[in-house]
Design an enzyme around this catalytic site. Structure first.
Site, PDB file in Angstrom:
ATOM      1  N   SER A 466       6.322  -4.118  -0.993  1.00 55.64           N
ATOM      2  CA  SER A 466       7.441  -4.527  -1.825  1.00 55.64           C
ATOM      3  C   SER A 466       7.339  -5.987  -2.257  1.00 55.64           C
ATOM      4  O   SER A 466       6.473  -6.348  -3.039  1.00 55.64           O
ATOM      5  CB  SER A 466       8.745  -4.245  -1.077  1.00 55.64           C
ATOM      6  OG  SER A 466       9.680  -3.640  -1.908  1.00 55.64           O
ATOM      7  N   ASP A 477      -2.792 -12.532 -10.257  1.00 57.11           N
ATOM      8  CA  ASP A 477      -2.751 -12.542 -11.720  1.00 57.11           C
ATOM      9  C   ASP A 477      -2.858 -13.952 -12.279  1.00 57.11           C
ATOM     10  O   ASP A 477      -3.531 -14.184 -13.292  1.00 57.11           O
ATOM     11  CB  ASP A 477      -1.457 -11.878 -12.207  1.00 57.11           C
ATOM     12  CG  ASP A 477      -1.439 -10.372 -11.972  1.00 57.11           C
ATOM     13  OD1 ASP A 477      -2.531  -9.786 -11.838  1.00 57.11           O
ATOM     14  OD2 ASP A 477      -0.339  -9.799 -11.912  1.00 57.11           O
ATOM     15  N   LYS A 491       4.567   0.125  -2.327  1.00 59.16           N
ATOM     16  CA  LYS A 491       5.997   0.391  -2.548  1.00 59.16           C
ATOM     17  C   LYS A 491       6.449  -0.449  -3.738  1.00 59.16           C
ATOM     18  O   LYS A 491       6.785  -1.621  -3.614  1.00 59.16           O
ATOM     19  CB  LYS A 491       6.793   0.025  -1.287  1.00 59.16           C
ATOM     20  CG  LYS A 491       8.316  -0.003  -1.448  1.00 59.16           C
ATOM     21  CD  LYS A 491       8.903   1.373  -1.661  1.00 59.16           C
ATOM     22  CE  LYS A 491      10.415   1.385  -1.437  1.00 59.16           C
ATOM     23  NZ  LYS A 491      11.172   0.525  -2.345  1.00 59.16           N
TER      24      LYS A 491
END
Length: 699
Positions: A466, A477, A491
């Site tokens: 999560s 990124d 998740k």
């Protein structure tokens, strides 16, 4: 909207006892409140779920089969003739649910209950016949029967249960119990199951039906009864007094899915993910067998007053036989903020006569003291504030890089993941959240400036979920640092909790996407550099759950890249592989992972011959022991006589909390968990040096 980013019978009998007709029991029926709740749940799924739910014939077929799996997943009680009168639900279950028609689903449960009750009475009759168990035949018991055909007659199930009874007895015999003890313990087990079965209420059946319906949509959407809703509220407030372990059903067993950071179980170090709990006892009471017990009843047994002790009979995740259990004790406690606070350490790495200092910040969860924050307390606690303090401390120690340790961090407050990322970037987006209507909201760091702009690493494992995945994905990124470890949980969905006229519904309403446009759902975050692990992705993680929502993408957003770690990966992997080849803990993990997979594939059935069972178990455990002792010889540690001693003397898991440092004389004796931390700082140092060399060339 609330964001939860956050288990041939050789007994001589003169007469064969056959179940010819089900025992007559009081029939359970749905209440009007449950009928209304069913309609509301159907509407919530149809109009509120993130996924587009089509209640067509295909859905009805899947929901009906799922209900059968919940009732009798091992095909051990019901006959095909028991199911036949209800087969029409395969095509019209959707219409039935929408109209609140629950009678036939209840009637099918009643049929199962009759068969189950009769079978337990049958087993108890067997035990009352002066049974003497012998284990010298050539039979084997198939362990997984999810795909087996439904039996056409009772004699087929009698043959299966002859074997199951014998296996239950053999399991106890292998733990050195004599025939009298075996019969006594089995009678206690079956009587306990029969007693619990007779206590089933209408609400329990309704919960099973709704579990089948919601489970066809995704694994995180579920109905909570009034009792379960109250329990959920307690868990969310962290005031639950228990052991700090999240449990899930795994067939007839209760399995540990994860440990709460800073909780009693994690601090005790006696439980691991995928362990199975087979009995529960209070400090001075008898052990209660929980095989086949409902999950919420097992949870109730484990809960208790703060400071009291609960005893668990646990089969370790790596055990090759259910007889290899051990009783552990855990003192119940509450989990407070301090137990989950971020903490740091400095690790010294010696290279070419020079000492290099690297920092590691362990972040167990993403927390914030909401009460203090809302009250205007300027010193309220939060993950971001605590990590900021640790960064300043590490910078004062002149560290050459920092590793964020997110292993076993199951998530928490989304706002903290966003603000924490902001410590390492100069404002920008961090995560995209797409709702059920297709709208995308962009979250990010709006504050200018960074607190730390040096070499950065993120250490993750299969239990990083999560909010942890949001942070790791954003760092990756942005090119802000290296992600190391194993693929994360996956998740990537958001749930809301809504009241019904009866109970509540937890509904998947949105999905997380990285700023690159990729979802974290199902696939998780793939590390730049993989570490071996004992956490099996086929047993733990989103992809191991039924009907998990698929991975997909949305449009990426504009963001600036801070670096290009990928250009150094070949060099980093080369030095990492060289170190790992000489690291006994890494070699052990790689070989143990392969061996565990092989053993799982082998253990689809068990012998009911005692000597054969012992030979098979000994052969498999000899392989495990050989691997463990290879590792211990390489580290100069004392070898073990029994594989089961390894867990007590030198825990081999991904949950360790050892706070030693690399200059500690005992480092060579650290478990494999510590090896991950030490290798992560080695890789980060490599990365820092490569970056420095590149900057020098570019001058």
């Amino acid at each position: 909207m609330s964001l939860f980013a956050t288990l041939s019978r050789s007994v001589a009998l003169a007469v064969t006892l056959v179940i010819t007709s089900p025992t007559v029991l009081a029939q359970l029926e749905p209440t009007e409140e449950q009928r209304q709740a069913a309609v509301e749940i159907a509407d919530s799924l149809r109009y509120g779920h993130y996924a587009e739910v089509s209640f067509d014939q295909a859905w009805s077929e899947e929901a009906f089969e799922r209900y059968l799996d919940i009732l009798d997943g091992q095909r051990a009680y019901l006959l095909s003739s028991d199911i036949a009168p209800y087969r029409h639900l395969e095509t019209d279950l959707a219409d039935t649910v929408f109209e609140g028609g629950l009678n036939e689903a209840f009637a099918l449960y009643d049929r199962l209950s009759e068969r189950h009750t009769a079978r337990l009475e049958w087993l108890l009759e067997r035990l009352d016949d002066d049974t003497t168990f012998e284990f010298d035949g050539n039979e084997r018991l198939e362990l997984e029967r999810e795909d087996a055909a439904w039996a056409d007659n009772q004699s087929e199930l009698d043959a299966l249960w002859e074997k199951r009874l014998k296996n239950d007895a053999l399991t106890l015999a292998l733990s050195d119990q004599d025939n009298e003890q075996i019969v006594k313990n089995l009678r206690q087990r079956y009587e306990g199951q029969l007693s619990r079965l007779r206590q089933t209420e209408s609400e329990d059946v309704f919960g099973l039906i709704m579990a089948a319906i919601t489970g066809t949509i995704d694994p995180h959407t579920s109905y909570l009864s009034p009792r379960q809703g109250e329990s959920f509220d307690i868990q969310m407030s962290l005031s639950l007094e228990g052991i700090g372990a999240l449990l899930q059903s795994d067939g007839e067993y209760v399995k540990v899915s994860s440990l709460v950071a800073g909780g009693p179980a994690e601090r005790a170090g006696v439980l691991e993910p995928a362990d199975r709990i087979i009995a529960v006892g209070q400090e001075d009471g008898d052990m209660v067998n929980v095989i086949g017990m409902r999950l919420d009843n097992v949870v109730d047994l484990i809960r208790g007053p703060k400071g009291s002790v609960v005893r668990l009979d646990v089969v370790p995740a790596q055990a090759v036989d259910m007889t290899r259990s051990q009783i552990v004790e855990i003192t119940r406690d509450t989990v407070d903020l301090e137990d989950q606070a971020a903490q740091s350490e400095v690790i010294d790495v010696e290279r070419d006569g020079t000492t290099h200092r690297l920092g590691v910040i362990e972040i167990p969860t993403f927390y914030v003291d909401f009460d203090a924050w809302q009250a205007g307390d300027e010193d309220y606690r939060s993950t971001t504030r605590d990590v900021a303090k640790e960064i300043k401390h590490l910078k004062s120690q002149n560290v050459e890089g920092i590793v964020l340790d997110l292993r076993n961090n199951g998530g928490g407050a989304l706002q903290e993941a966003n603000s924490l990322i902001g410590l390492f970037i100069d404002r920008g987006p961090t995560v995209q959240v797409r709702d059920a209507e297709g709208r995308i909201n962009l979250y990010g760091d709006s504050e200018a400036g960074t607190l730390y702009d040096g070499p950065l690493g993120v250490l993750v494992n299969r239990l990083s979920a999560s909010a942890s995945e949001i942070l790791a994905g954003a760092i990756q990124d942005y090119g802000r640092g290296l992600v190391m470890g194993s693929s994360t949980f996956g998740k990537g969905t958001v749930q809301t909790l809504s009241d019904l006229s009866h109970g509540e519904i937890k509904l998947t309403r949105a999905k997380f996407y990285r700023i690159s446009g990729e979802s974290t759902q199902n696939r998780g975050v793939e590390p730049d550099i993989d570490f071996p692990t004992l956490l099996d992705p086929e047993r733990i993680g989103e992809s191991s759950l039924d009907n998990a929502l698929k991975w997909d993408t949305v449009q990426d957003v504009q963001y600036r890249r801070y670096g290009e770690p990928e250009r150094y990966l070949d060099a980093l992997l080369a030095t990492h592989d060289a170190r790992a080849e000489d690291n006994p803990n890494f070699r052990y993990l790689e070989r143990q992972s392969s061996l565990s997979q092989k053993l799982r594939e082998q253990n689809t059935s068990v012998s009911l011959n005692r000597e054969q069972r012992e030979r098979e178990t000994q052969a498999q455990e000899a392989e495990l022991l050989s691997l463990e002792n290879q590792r211990r010889r390489a580290l100069g540690l004392e070898e073990l006589d029994e594989w089961t001693d390894a867990r007590e003397q030198d825990p081999l898991n991904d949950n360790g909390n050892d706070s030693g440092s690399a200059d500690n004389d005992e480092d060579e004796e650290m478990p494999v968990d510590r090896a991950h931390v030490l290798e992560a700082v080695e890789i980060l140092l490599d990365y820092a040096q490569l970056q420095s060399a590149q900057r020098f060339v570019n001058r």
